[in-house]
Motif scaffolding. Structure first.
Motif, PDB file in Angstrom:
ATOM      1  N   GLN A  43      15.293   7.494  -5.179  1.00 38.13           N
ATOM      2  CA  GLN A  43      15.017   7.323  -6.612  1.00 38.13           C
ATOM      3  C   GLN A  43      14.365   5.981  -6.901  1.00 38.13           C
ATOM      4  OE1 GLN A  43      18.792   7.975  -8.520  1.00 38.13           O
ATOM      5  NE2 GLN A  43      18.629  10.200  -8.388  1.00 38.13           N
ATOM      6  N   VAL A  44      14.853   4.916  -6.286  1.00 37.23           N
ATOM      7  CA  VAL A  44      14.256   3.595  -6.475  1.00 37.23           C
ATOM      8  C   VAL A  44      12.811   3.618  -5.996  1.00 37.23           C
ATOM      9  CG1 VAL A  44      14.301   1.181  -5.692  1.00 37.23           C
ATOM     10  CG2 VAL A  44      16.421   2.310  -6.386  1.00 37.23           C
ATOM     11  N   LEU A  45      12.595   4.173  -4.826  1.00 32.79           N
ATOM     12  CA  LEU A  45      11.260   4.237  -4.247  1.00 32.79           C
ATOM     13  C   LEU A  45      10.312   5.046  -5.131  1.00 32.79           C
ATOM     14  CD1 LEU A  45       9.464   3.562  -1.814  1.00 32.79           C
ATOM     15  CD2 LEU A  45      10.302   5.646  -0.736  1.00 32.79           C
ATOM     16  N   GLU A  46      10.731   6.223  -5.536  1.00 34.51           N
ATOM     17  CA  GLU A  46       9.877   7.075  -6.371  1.00 34.51           C
ATOM     18  C   GLU A  46       9.571   6.422  -7.714  1.00 34.51           C
ATOM     19  OE1 GLU A  46      11.841  10.846  -6.719  1.00 34.51           O
ATOM     20  OE2 GLU A  46      11.306  11.449  -4.679  1.00 34.51           O
ATOM     21  N   ARG A  47      10.584   5.832  -8.332  1.00 39.37           N
ATOM     22  CA  ARG A  47      10.394   5.199  -9.642  1.00 39.37           C
ATOM     23  C   ARG A  47       9.403   4.041  -9.531  1.00 39.37           C
ATOM     24  NH1 ARG A  47      15.584   3.368 -10.835  1.00 39.37           N
ATOM     25  NH2 ARG A  47      14.965   1.384  -9.942  1.00 39.37           N
ATOM     26  N   CYS A  48       9.545   3.240  -8.486  1.00 44.43           N
ATOM     27  CA  CYS A  48       8.665   2.101  -8.293  1.00 44.43           C
ATOM     28  C   CYS A  48       7.222   2.546  -8.052  1.00 44.43           C
ATOM     29  CB  CYS A  48       9.162   1.246  -7.130  1.00 44.43           C
ATOM     30  SG  CYS A  48       8.205  -0.256  -6.876  1.00 44.43           S
ATOM     31  N   VAL A  49       7.033   3.523  -7.196  1.00 46.73           N
ATOM     32  CA  VAL A  49       5.680   4.009  -6.901  1.00 46.73           C
ATOM     33  C   VAL A  49       5.047   4.611  -8.152  1.00 46.73           C
ATOM     34  CG1 VAL A  49       4.339   5.706  -5.593  1.00 46.73           C
ATOM     35  CG2 VAL A  49       6.090   4.333  -4.440  1.00 46.73           C
ATOM     36  N   ARG A  50       5.792   5.400  -8.875  1.00 50.18           N
ATOM     37  CA  ARG A  50       5.247   6.017 -10.096  1.00 50.18           C
ATOM     38  C   ARG A  50       4.878   4.971 -11.150  1.00 50.18           C
ATOM     39  NH1 ARG A  50       9.315  10.707  -9.623  1.00 50.18           N
ATOM     40  NH2 ARG A  50       8.006  12.270  -8.655  1.00 50.18           N
ATOM     41  N   ALA A  51       5.676   3.926 -11.248  1.00 48.04           N
ATOM     42  CA  ALA A  51       5.395   2.884 -12.236  1.00 48.04           C
ATOM     43  C   ALA A  51       4.185   2.041 -11.831  1.00 48.04           C
ATOM     44  CB  ALA A  51       6.616   1.991 -12.424  1.00 48.04           C
ATOM     45  N   ALA A  52       4.025   1.787 -10.546  1.00 44.28           N
ATOM     46  CA  ALA A  52       2.962   0.894 -10.079  1.00 44.28           C
ATOM     47  C   ALA A  52       1.622   1.592  -9.871  1.00 44.28           C
ATOM     48  CB  ALA A  52       3.389   0.222  -8.776  1.00 44.28           C
ATOM     49  N   ALA A  53       1.632   2.832  -9.430  1.00 45.13           N
ATOM     50  CA  ALA A  53       0.390   3.506  -9.032  1.00 45.13           C
ATOM     51  C   ALA A  53      -0.698   3.538 -10.105  1.00 45.13           C
ATOM     52  CB  ALA A  53       0.699   4.915  -8.545  1.00 45.13           C
ATOM     53  N   PRO A  54      -0.370   3.742 -11.378  1.00 45.86           N
ATOM     54  CA  PRO A  54      -1.457   3.787 -12.370  1.00 45.86           C
ATOM     55  C   PRO A  54      -2.247   2.481 -12.511  1.00 45.86           C
ATOM     56  CG  PRO A  54       0.532   4.785 -13.267  1.00 45.86           C
ATOM     57  CD  PRO A  54       0.913   4.121 -11.965  1.00 45.86           C
ATOM     58  N   TRP A  55      -1.616   1.355 -12.297  1.00 44.56           N
ATOM     59  CA  TRP A  55      -2.334   0.084 -12.468  1.00 44.56           C
ATOM     60  C   TRP A  55      -2.573  -0.643 -11.144  1.00 44.56           C
ATOM     61  CZ3 TRP A  55      -0.277  -4.614 -11.044  1.00 44.56           C
ATOM     62  CH2 TRP A  55       1.086  -4.626 -10.777  1.00 44.56           C
ATOM     63  N   TRP A  56      -1.831  -0.281 -10.088  1.00 41.18           N
ATOM     64  CA  TRP A  56      -1.996  -0.882  -8.760  1.00 41.18           C
ATOM     65  C   TRP A  56      -2.079   0.241  -7.733  1.00 41.18           C
ATOM     66  CZ3 TRP A  56      -3.502  -5.512  -7.462  1.00 41.18           C
ATOM     67  CH2 TRP A  56      -3.353  -5.953  -6.161  1.00 41.18           C
ATOM     68  N   PRO A  57      -3.247   0.874  -7.624  1.00 43.53           N
ATOM     69  CA  PRO A  57      -3.374   2.062  -6.766  1.00 43.53           C
ATOM     70  C   PRO A  57      -3.182   1.791  -5.279  1.00 43.53           C
ATOM     71  CG  PRO A  57      -5.510   1.426  -7.683  1.00 43.53           C
ATOM     72  CD  PRO A  57      -4.483   0.551  -8.329  1.00 43.53           C
ATOM     73  N   ASP A  58      -3.139   0.527  -4.867  1.00 41.97           N
ATOM     74  CA  ASP A  58      -2.925   0.197  -3.460  1.00 41.97           C
ATOM     75  C   ASP A  58      -1.461   0.209  -3.056  1.00 41.97           C
ATOM     76  OD1 ASP A  58      -5.661  -0.152  -3.150  1.00 41.97           O
ATOM     77  OD2 ASP A  58      -5.571  -2.310  -3.526  1.00 41.97           O
ATOM     78  N   VAL A  59      -0.579   0.613  -3.959  1.00 41.33           N
ATOM     79  CA  VAL A  59       0.845   0.644  -3.639  1.00 41.33           C
ATOM     80  C   VAL A  59       1.068   1.596  -2.454  1.00 41.33           C
ATOM     81  CG1 VAL A  59       1.401   2.428  -5.363  1.00 41.33           C
ATOM     82  CG2 VAL A  59       3.184   0.895  -4.558  1.00 41.33           C
ATOM     83  N   ASP A  60       1.840   1.135  -1.494  1.00 36.09           N
ATOM     84  CA  ASP A  60       2.108   1.904  -0.278  1.00 36.09           C
ATOM     85  C   ASP A  60       3.609   2.210  -0.214  1.00 36.09           C
ATOM     86  OD1 ASP A  60       2.634   2.797   2.327  1.00 36.09           O
ATOM     87  OD2 ASP A  60       1.211   1.410   3.241  1.00 36.09           O
ATOM     88  N   PRO A  61       3.999   3.465  -0.398  1.00 32.16           N
ATOM     89  CA  PRO A  61       5.426   3.812  -0.371  1.00 32.16           C
ATOM     90  C   PRO A  61       6.134   3.411   0.924  1.00 32.16           C
ATOM     91  CG  PRO A  61       4.138   5.640  -1.199  1.00 32.16           C
ATOM     92  CD  PRO A  61       3.159   4.622  -0.696  1.00 32.16           C
ATOM     93  N   HIS A  62       5.409   3.468   2.040  1.00 33.16           N
ATOM     94  CA  HIS A  62       6.030   3.096   3.311  1.00 33.16           C
ATOM     95  C   HIS A  62       6.417   1.615   3.323  1.00 33.16           C
ATOM     96  CE1 HIS A  62       7.048   3.052   7.538  1.00 33.16           C
ATOM     97  NE2 HIS A  62       6.254   2.005   7.697  1.00 33.16           N
ATOM     98  N   VAL A  63       5.544   0.762   2.821  1.00 33.79           N
ATOM     99  CA  VAL A  63       5.863  -0.676   2.777  1.00 33.79           C
ATOM    100  C   VAL A  63       7.061  -0.902   1.860  1.00 33.79           C
ATOM    101  CG1 VAL A  63       5.019  -2.973   2.134  1.00 33.79           C
ATOM    102  CG2 VAL A  63       3.507  -1.384   3.338  1.00 33.79           C
ATOM    103  N   LEU A  64       7.088  -0.231   0.711  1.00 33.59           N
ATOM    104  CA  LEU A  64       8.230  -0.361  -0.195  1.00 33.59           C
ATOM    105  C   LEU A  64       9.522   0.095   0.479  1.00 33.59           C
ATOM    106  CD1 LEU A  64       6.656   0.896  -3.534  1.00 33.59           C
ATOM    107  CD2 LEU A  64       7.330  -1.451  -2.994  1.00 33.59           C
ATOM    108  N   LEU A  65       9.458   1.178   1.225  1.00 31.61           N
ATOM    109  CA  LEU A  65      10.639   1.676   1.933  1.00 31.61           C
ATOM    110  C   LEU A  65      11.122   0.664   2.971  1.00 31.61           C
ATOM    111  CD1 LEU A  65      12.698   3.893   2.471  1.00 31.61           C
ATOM    112  CD2 LEU A  65      11.041   4.921   4.055  1.00 31.61           C
ATOM    113  N   VAL A  66      10.194   0.064   3.703  1.00 29.35           N
ATOM    114  CA  VAL A  66      10.566  -0.958   4.689  1.00 29.35           C
ATOM    115  C   VAL A  66      11.204  -2.154   3.988  1.00 29.35           C
ATOM    116  CG1 VAL A  66       9.630  -2.619   6.362  1.00 29.35           C
ATOM    117  CG2 VAL A  66       8.884  -0.230   6.422  1.00 29.35           C
TER     118      VAL A  66
END
Length: 157
Positions: free
Chosen positions: A74-97
Motif C-alpha cells: 500500500q505504501v509503495l502503490e500510494r507513493c508511485v501513484r502520487a509521484a508518477a503524474p509529476w515525476w514520471p521517472d519514479v521507479d517502484p523497484h527503487v522505492l521498494l529497495v
C-alpha cells in the motif's frame, strides 16, 4: 516555522537543507524545483543513510503495530501513484529497495545491486513526502531524530 540547522556540522547541515528542499518540492509536486534539489542531495555524503532513518521513523509512527506485506504494498502503490503524474521517472523497484532497507530487511542478492546514491536521492524524498502526508508532523522533527540516531550509532561503533 523554518529550521535553520545552524547547530549542525557543515556536512549534516548540507544534508538537512537539501533534503528539506527536495521533500518540500516533492510535497508541492514541483518537478522544476525537485530536479536540482535531488541532484544536490545526491552529492551530499551519507544523505541516503539519514533519509533511510527518516523513512524508518515515519513507517514506525504510521504503523505502530508493525508492517506486513500488504502495508508495504500500500505504501509503495500510494507513493508511485502520487509521484508518477509529476515525476514520471519514479521507479517502484527503487522505492521498494528503500522501504526494505529502512526496515532492515533488504539483502541484495548476487544479481541485485543496491540503487546508487543518485537513485536514492531521486526516490527517498518521494517516499518521505508520501509518508509525511499520513503523519501530518513536520519533516524537521523526523530529520532531527534521524540525525540523532546516526550520531548514536556512530558513537557505539
Amino acid at each position: 516555522m523554518t529550521t535553520t540547522w545552524r547547530h549542525l556540522p557543515a556536512p549534516a547541515r548540507e544534508i538537512a537543507v537539501t533534503a528539506t528542499d527536495a521533500v518540500d518540492a516533492a510535497r508541492a509536486r514541483d518537478a522544476e524545483a525537485y530536479r536540482p534539489a535531488v541532484e544536490r542531495l545526491a552529492a551530499a555524503d551519507r544523505a541516503g543513510l539519514v533519509l533511510g532513518g527518516v523513512v524508518r521513523l515515519l513507517l514506525e509512527e504510521g504503523h505502530p503495530d508493525g508492517l506486513d506485506g500488504d502495508d508495504v504494498r500500500q505504501v509503495l502503490e500510494r507513493c508511485v501513484r502520487a509521484a508518477a503524474p509529476w515525476w514520471p521517472d519514479v521507479d517502484p523497484h527503487v522505492l521498494l529497495v528503500l522501504l526494505a532497507g529502512a526496515l532492515g530487511v533488504y539483502d541484495p542478492g548476487d544479481d541485485d545491486a543496491p540503487p546508487d546514491p543518485a537513485a536514492v536521492a531521486r526516490h527517498a524524498p518521494l517516499l518521505v513526502a508520501d509518508l509525511l502526508a499520513v503523519t501530518g508532523r513536520p519533516f524537521a522533527d523526523y530529520l532531527t531524530a534521524a540525525f540523532g540516531e546516526v550520531a548514536r550509532t556512530e558513537l557505539h561503533d
